[in-house]
Design a protein around this motif. Sequence first.
Motif, PDB file in Angstrom:
ATOM      1  N   GLU A 215      41.941  39.130  58.964  1.00 39.38           N
ATOM      2  CA  GLU A 215      41.593  38.983  57.436  1.00 39.38           C
ATOM      3  C   GLU A 215      40.563  38.012  57.254  1.00 39.38           C
TER       4      GLU A 215
ATOM      5  N   LEU B 185      38.612  35.115  54.372  1.00 39.33           N
ATOM      6  CA  LEU B 185      38.816  34.580  53.047  1.00 39.33           C
ATOM      7  C   LEU B 185      37.737  34.748  52.062  1.00 39.33           C
TER       8      LEU B 185
ATOM      9  N   SER C 200      36.753  29.588  44.953  1.00 39.51           N
ATOM     10  CA  SER C 200      37.564  28.515  45.514  1.00 39.51           C
ATOM     11  C   SER C 200      37.408  27.046  45.064  1.00 39.51           C
TER      12      SER C 200
ATOM     13  N   SER D 271      43.952  36.263  43.081  1.00 44.02           N
ATOM     14  CA  SER D 271      43.497  35.085  43.461  1.00 44.02           C
ATOM     15  C   SER D 271      43.611  34.019  42.389  1.00 44.02           C
TER      16      SER D 271
ATOM     17  N   THR E 250      47.714  33.646  42.109  1.00 42.96           N
ATOM     18  CA  THR E 250      48.777  33.016  43.190  1.00 42.96           C
ATOM     19  C   THR E 250      47.908  31.982  43.950  1.00 42.96           C
ATOM     20  N   GLU E 251      46.470  31.987  43.673  1.00 42.62           N
ATOM     21  CA  GLU E 251      45.771  30.989  44.506  1.00 42.62           C
ATOM     22  C   GLU E 251      45.574  31.338  45.911  1.00 42.62           C
ATOM     23  N   ASP E 252      45.930  32.614  46.362  1.00 43.03           N
ATOM     24  CA  ASP E 252      45.709  33.234  47.511  1.00 43.03           C
ATOM     25  C   ASP E 252      44.473  33.910  47.664  1.00 43.03           C
TER      26      ASP E 252
ATOM     27  N   THR F 117      43.081  34.974  50.536  1.00 43.87           N
ATOM     28  CA  THR F 117      42.657  35.991  51.800  1.00 43.87           C
ATOM     29  C   THR F 117      42.615  37.531  51.403  1.00 43.87           C
TER      30      THR F 117
END
Length: 301
Positions: free
Chosen positions: A14, A16, A21, A87, A90-92, A94
């Motif tokens: 995966e 980032l 961010s 993103s 969920t603040e994810d 990846t």
Amino acid sequence: MEKEEWDNRTSPVEFLLLGLSNVPKPQVPLFLLSLMIYMVTMFSNMFIVVLVVVDWHLHTPMYVFLGNFSIVEICYTSTILPRLLVSFLTEDITISAQGCMTQFFFFGCFAGTECYLLATMSYDRYLAICQPLLYASLMNWTLCLQLVAGSWLAGLLMSTIVTGLFSKLQFCGPNAIDHFFCDFAPLLELACSDTTVLSLVTFIICFLDVVFPFILTLVFYICIIVVILRIPTSMGRQKAFSTCSSHLIVVTVFYGTLIVVYMIPRTASLRQLNKVLSFFYTILTPIVNPLLYSLRNREVK
């Protein structure tokens, strides 16, 4: 070291996406803003597609090109914005390696198709303004459908070649992509295997997929402008220019930001500007294009 162990060590499962961010939390306002942009983009472009299909007045080559252009914009935006929305929510940040390659493939496919569709639309306007008496015979339905199919095929074929070569590369750590989607330059920075062949093939494909249709579009519009300037009356010049003004604005905005993005060196000081301009031509341009065509086009209104 065994080859399988080397592949596992150098190819992350995966990546980032670090593009946004550094945006301060909470990101709910950004999620709502992006969701609104996505919904308006989908609705406005789908509206044009439906309008072209159901209204027989718009069953002309010009609007067939416009309908396909709106379909490309829908697909183009959908390769980037849904993942960005996730993103924000969920603040994810990846994305799987397979998902990254898939996003890269479809982004390249639709971007290439859009370049060729813009060229075919400019050719259509060239015939309408410079060869008005021969337009119906030159721009017949056979040629129209061939140009549309050729645009889609060119984008698909060239993106398949580049993505196929990209998928064979080995990627070293860190696995952080300094962008908000899987684009060519940020991904290439992470590769630790030889990229000479990929860079050469990509250079050739970029010329065929971006530079060549841009040159065609430029030549057609130079011819159009020359013909318009020769029209003796201001009313005639204004009427002729109004038939291609919307498309000219779209071409200028799209290619202007695209050229700047990929010509700016990816230095530390210019990366934020690069991401801002990328956000503009990948997300904001598709929402502006249908508004330009609908607000400035008498037939659509």
